[in-house]
Each structure stands twice: as C-alpha cells, then as structure tokens.
Design a protein around this motif. Structure first.
Motif, PDB file in Angstrom:
ATOM      1  N   GLU A   2       0.874  -1.364  -0.063  1.00 43.52           N
ATOM      2  CA  GLU A   2      -0.106   0.001   0.138  1.00 43.52           C
ATOM      3  C   GLU A   2       0.707   1.190  -0.009  1.00 43.52           C
ATOM      4  N   LYS A   3       0.537   2.115  -0.811  1.00 40.50           N
ATOM      5  CA  LYS A   3       1.321   3.508  -0.815  1.00 40.50           C
ATOM      6  C   LYS A   3       1.232   4.222   0.357  1.00 40.50           C
ATOM      7  N   ARG A   4       2.435   4.675   0.899  1.00 35.84           N
ATOM      8  CA  ARG A   4       2.320   5.764   1.994  1.00 35.84           C
ATOM      9  C   ARG A   4       1.471   7.113   1.575  1.00 35.84           C
ATOM     10  N   LYS A   5       0.647   7.391   2.356  1.00 40.85           N
ATOM     11  CA  LYS A   5      -0.217   8.568   2.353  1.00 40.85           C
ATOM     12  C   LYS A   5       0.613   9.770   2.737  1.00 40.85           C
ATOM     13  N   VAL A   6       0.964  10.839   1.843  1.00 35.96           N
ATOM     14  CA  VAL A   6       1.432  12.262   2.527  1.00 35.96           C
ATOM     15  C   VAL A   6       0.198  13.375   2.053  1.00 35.96           C
ATOM     16  N   VAL A   7      -0.323  14.011   3.023  1.00 32.77           N
ATOM     17  CA  VAL A   7      -1.076  15.242   2.721  1.00 32.77           C
ATOM     18  C   VAL A   7      -0.182  16.427   3.195  1.00 32.77           C
ATOM     19  N   ILE A   8      -0.338  17.299   2.386  1.00 28.84           N
ATOM     20  CA  ILE A   8       0.250  18.777   2.400  1.00 28.84           C
ATOM     21  C   ILE A   8      -0.688  19.674   2.485  1.00 28.84           C
ATOM     22  N   ILE A   9      -0.739  20.768   3.668  1.00 27.15           N
ATOM     23  CA  ILE A   9      -1.693  21.708   3.622  1.00 27.15           C
ATOM     24  C   ILE A   9      -1.031  23.067   3.113  1.00 27.15           C
ATOM     25  N   GLY A  10      -1.470  23.433   2.161  1.00 29.19           N
ATOM     26  CA  GLY A  10      -0.857  24.822   1.749  1.00 29.19           C
ATOM     27  C   GLY A  10      -0.242  24.696   0.352  1.00 29.19           C
ATOM     28  N   GLY A  11      -0.482  25.593  -0.495  1.00 27.48           N
ATOM     29  CA  GLY A  11      -0.087  25.083  -1.931  1.00 27.48           C
ATOM     30  C   GLY A  11       1.148  26.361  -2.443  1.00 27.48           C
ATOM     31  N   SER A  12       1.744  27.171  -1.559  1.00 23.05           N
ATOM     32  CA  SER A  12       2.493  28.173  -1.908  1.00 23.05           C
ATOM     33  C   SER A  12       3.946  27.614  -1.990  1.00 23.05           C
ATOM     34  N   HIS A  13       4.977  28.328  -1.658  1.00 22.02           N
ATOM     35  CA  HIS A  13       6.401  27.755  -1.760  1.00 22.02           C
ATOM     36  C   HIS A  13       6.710  26.597  -1.075  1.00 22.02           C
ATOM     37  N   GLY A  14       6.487  26.523   0.330  1.00 24.28           N
ATOM     38  CA  GLY A  14       7.017  25.315   1.054  1.00 24.28           C
ATOM     39  C   GLY A  14       6.120  24.081   0.500  1.00 24.28           C
ATOM     40  N   GLY A  15       4.793  24.346   0.587  1.00 23.04           N
ATOM     41  CA  GLY A  15       3.769  23.116   0.327  1.00 23.04           C
ATOM     42  C   GLY A  15       4.304  22.523  -1.357  1.00 23.04           C
ATOM     43  N   HIS A  16       4.549  23.291  -2.022  1.00 22.90           N
ATOM     44  CA  HIS A  16       4.747  23.166  -3.532  1.00 22.90           C
ATOM     45  C   HIS A  16       6.106  22.317  -3.450  1.00 22.90           C
ATOM     46  N   THR A  32      -0.972  14.402  -1.560  1.00 23.09           N
ATOM     47  CA  THR A  32      -2.169  15.162  -1.778  1.00 23.09           C
ATOM     48  C   THR A  32      -1.970  16.595  -1.258  1.00 23.09           C
ATOM     49  N   LEU A  33      -2.235  17.478  -2.202  1.00 19.91           N
ATOM     50  CA  LEU A  33      -2.196  19.044  -1.646  1.00 19.91           C
ATOM     51  C   LEU A  33      -3.423  19.460  -1.494  1.00 19.91           C
ATOM     52  N   LEU A  34      -3.594  20.398  -0.353  1.00 19.37           N
ATOM     53  CA  LEU A  34      -4.962  21.026  -0.360  1.00 19.37           C
ATOM     54  C   LEU A  34      -4.419  22.499  -0.068  1.00 19.37           C
ATOM     55  N   GLU A  35      -5.278  23.160  -1.083  1.00 22.30           N
ATOM     56  CA  GLU A  35      -5.080  24.630  -1.070  1.00 22.30           C
ATOM     57  C   GLU A  35      -6.444  25.362  -0.752  1.00 22.30           C
ATOM     58  N   LYS A  36      -6.605  26.228   0.123  1.00 14.68           N
ATOM     59  CA  LYS A  36      -7.906  27.013   0.181  1.00 14.68           C
ATOM     60  C   LYS A  36      -8.394  27.738  -0.633  1.00 14.68           C
ATOM     61  N   SER A  37      -7.341  28.748  -1.313  1.00 14.76           N
ATOM     62  CA  SER A  37      -7.819  29.453  -2.314  1.00 14.76           C
ATOM     63  C   SER A  37      -8.289  28.838  -3.818  1.00 14.76           C
ATOM     64  N   ILE A 112       2.479  20.714   7.197  1.00 11.26           N
ATOM     65  CA  ILE A 112       1.528  21.905   7.527  1.00 11.26           C
ATOM     66  C   ILE A 112       2.328  23.074   6.829  1.00 11.26           C
ATOM     67  N   SER A 113       1.973  23.543   5.814  1.00 11.64           N
ATOM     68  CA  SER A 113       2.589  24.799   5.130  1.00 11.64           C
ATOM     69  C   SER A 113       1.553  25.835   5.200  1.00 11.64           C
ATOM     70  N   SER A 114       0.855  26.181   5.976  1.00 17.15           N
ATOM     71  CA  SER A 114      -0.417  27.018   5.945  1.00 17.15           C
ATOM     72  C   SER A 114      -0.153  28.415   5.889  1.00 17.15           C
ATOM     73  N   GLY A 115       1.156  28.989   5.892  1.00 14.77           N
ATOM     74  CA  GLY A 115       1.273  30.460   5.727  1.00 14.77           C
ATOM     75  C   GLY A 115       0.835  31.374   6.533  1.00 14.77           C
ATOM     76  N   VAL A 116       0.429  32.571   6.113  1.00 12.53           N
ATOM     77  CA  VAL A 116       0.238  33.723   6.733  1.00 12.53           C
ATOM     78  C   VAL A 116      -0.911  34.353   6.124  1.00 12.53           C
ATOM     79  N   GLU A 117      -1.471  35.297   6.727  1.00 13.94           N
ATOM     80  CA  GLU A 117      -2.624  36.209   6.258  1.00 13.94           C
ATOM     81  C   GLU A 117      -2.114  37.871   6.500  1.00 13.94           C
ATOM     82  N   PRO A 118      -2.227  38.400   5.449  1.00 15.55           N
ATOM     83  CA  PRO A 118      -2.018  39.976   5.932  1.00 15.55           C
ATOM     84  C   PRO A 118      -2.654  40.549   6.878  1.00 15.55           C
ATOM     85  N   ALA A 119      -2.173  41.312   7.875  1.00 16.83           N
ATOM     86  CA  ALA A 119      -2.571  41.621   8.943  1.00 16.83           C
ATOM     87  C   ALA A 119      -3.299  43.157   8.627  1.00 16.83           C
TER      88      ALA A 119
END
Length: 318
Positions: A2-16, A32-37, A112-119
């Motif tokens: 069975e394949k080892r499953k890796v989930v990555i949260i966030g598709g910017s520099h680190g996640g990509h 699997t890469l999850l990106e909220k935008s 987890i590479s969820s990044g930051v939000e603009p303040a």
C-alpha cells in the motif's frame, strides 16, 4: 504494498516544494496537496512586478499550475480549506469553500505549510470600501484595477516596510501618495540610519509624501474611505492600502498542536511539531535563526523551500 499517504496543507512555496520533492525522491507514495484559495500558488513576492506590468500576466505569477502536480501523479485540491486534524485517526478534515461540503483525507505523514494572512487594522471604519491589503491574488487584481482608475487620485499606504512597494507602484501610476507609519523612518525596523536616510530622501524626491510618527486611529467616509484618521490629524484619501505585516494562519490548529503565544507553530530543530508524524514549514513556523541566536519568523520563499527539502529528505526516518 500500500502506498504511503502524505497530505500537505498549503500550496505556496513550502507546500509546492514538498510535494514535488516527495514525488522526485520516493516511490510508492500518494501525495495530496490541499489549497484553500481558488488560484493555486500565487507568489505575493512578485506582486510589485505584476502591478508594474513586468510579468506576462497575473496568471503567471505563480509557483506551479495544478496540472503540473497532477501530471506527476499527485492530487491537487484547490478551494479546499483544512479545518481540523484528528490525530487519533490520522485524518485531515477539509471544507470545500464553495459548497461547504467536508471530506476527510487520510495521512501517514502530514506537512503543514499554511502560511500567513495579511494583517489588517482593528480600528473604527476598517469595514469601509476601498481599504485594500497588500498580499494575495485577489488583492493584486484589485490594486491593479485601482491604479488604472482615474477617479482614484489620492492613495494612502499604511506601513513603511512592504508598503514602500505599493507606494512606488501608485506614484508611478500618477497618484498622489502618502506613506504612513508610526515609526520615525521608512524601513527603520530593518535598516540603520545610513540606509533609512537614503530611503527617506529617494521617496520624497519621487513625490511620495511621508507621514512618519503617525499612528492610525481609524478611517472615515460615507460608504467608502475618504480619510485616514491619525493621532496627528486626517489624511485625505480615495484608497487605502494596508501593509502592516502578517499573522500566521494557525487559528484552526489551536488545541491540536502546540503554538507559541503569537500563534506561530512550535517545532523542534527538525520541523517536527508536538504531534508525531506532523511537520510544519514555511511562514507559519518560528525556526531557530543562527545569526540571531534565537527563534524568529522568517517569511522567505527560499527558507520555506529549504525547510521543505530537509523535511522530505528525512520524512520516513523513524
């Protein structure tokens, strides 16, 4: 096997970087890469170049396209926001931001590479129209439209760090620009007087009005912003661009993994979080900085990529 499953949260520099590095390095993995935008991997560091017309278009200011990852055998889910991690079942619950439907993603390893939000500024009038933030795909489109809008003549930029980029763009577009900051000089948190004096002179010479030592207390206007309220009086404006820093996108992680009081994710020197098999990289972590000899936020694409490469290299070690 069975394949080892890796989930990555966030598709910017680190996640990509993590996604492609895993697929390059390992066989028998399911990534699997999850990106909220909706738009995948927008490079906010390239926003100024886009606004100045120095790119081939906003849809090219990115790290990769979804089809690039799919072509390598990975799974890409945009418009998909991770909302919860169940550490007992090793699953990530994510919500479709358009439909509200949720789905669980099983993982053996989670990055987890969820990044930051603009303040933003929590002051009276902050909900008025024509108050923009200097980060992300959607704001880039709005700022681009504003610089081409002849009805917008006066622009107030708040934040004399990254805000200098917005001020320069708007000045080149022929706007009357005022750069506002509570500090004494532009970029004083990053540079000494030798350099801040140069920035002060160059900005002024290029027609940018400097309003230093001004604390923003609110915004006023009828429906849309008409003035920035400061402790030194009002500054008339048709548009406000806020560039006062970032906050880590980690509110949803509270109670699951350990966070610092400022919201950044706690990791050890190997980017492992407080929960086994969960790693964190990128702008939302608080890594140790050797020159500073302490942990500091490092909002850097290069740092995020290096962190991703290190984590992936050791991902399946015990």
């Amino acid at each position: 096997m069975e394949k080892r499953k890796v989930v990555i949260i966030g598709g910017s520099h680190g996640g990509h970087e993590a996604a492609f590095e895993i697929l390059n390095r390992y066989d028998n993995v399911d990534v699997t890469l999850l990106e909220k935008s909706d738009y995948v991997s927008f490079m906010s560091c390239g926003m100024k170049l886009y606004l100045e017309g120095k790119t081939t278009g906003i849809n090219d200011v990115r790290n990769f396209r979804p089809e690039d990852l799919k072509g390598r055998g990975g799974h890409m889910y945009n418009n998909t926001e991770a909302t919860e991690i169940n550490t007992y079942t090793n699953t990530v619950t994510a919500k479709d931001v358009n439909t509200g439907e949720t789905k669980d993603f099983k993982y053996d390893k989670l990055i987890i590479s969820s990044g930051v939000e603009p303040a933003s500024l929590n002051v009276p009038g902050a909900n008025l129209d024509n108050i923009y933030l200097m980060r992300g795909y959607d704001w880039a489109k709005k700022i681009d439209a504003a610089q081409k809008d002849d009805s917008i003549k006066n622009v107030a930029v708040i934040g004399a760090g990254n805000g200098i980029a917005a001020a320069e763009v708007m000045a080149k577009a022929g706007k009357n620009v005022t750069l506002i900051d509570s500090g004494k000089k532009p970029l004083e948190n990053y540079l000494n007087d030798t350099y801040t004096d140069i920035f002060d002179e160059v900005l002024t010479k290029n027609g940018i009005n400097l309003a230093m030592n001004n604390k923003v207390t609110g915004f006023s206007g009828d429906g849309k912003v008409e003035a920035v309220e400061t402790d030194h009086g009002k500054i008339k404006t048709d548009l406000v661009i806020i560039a006062v820093g970032v906050t880590p996108n980690t509110e949803w992680l509270k109670g699951t993994i350990e966070l610092y009081d400022n919201g950044y994710i706690k990791t050890n020197d190997y980017f492992r979080t407080s929960v086994v098999d969960i790693y964190a990289i990128g702008d939302a972590v608080f890594p140790f900085d050797i020159p500073a000899n302490r942990r500091v936020p490092i909002p850097s694409a290069i740092a995020a990529r290096h962190e991703a490469q290190y984590v992936v290299q050791h991902l399946f070690e015990t």
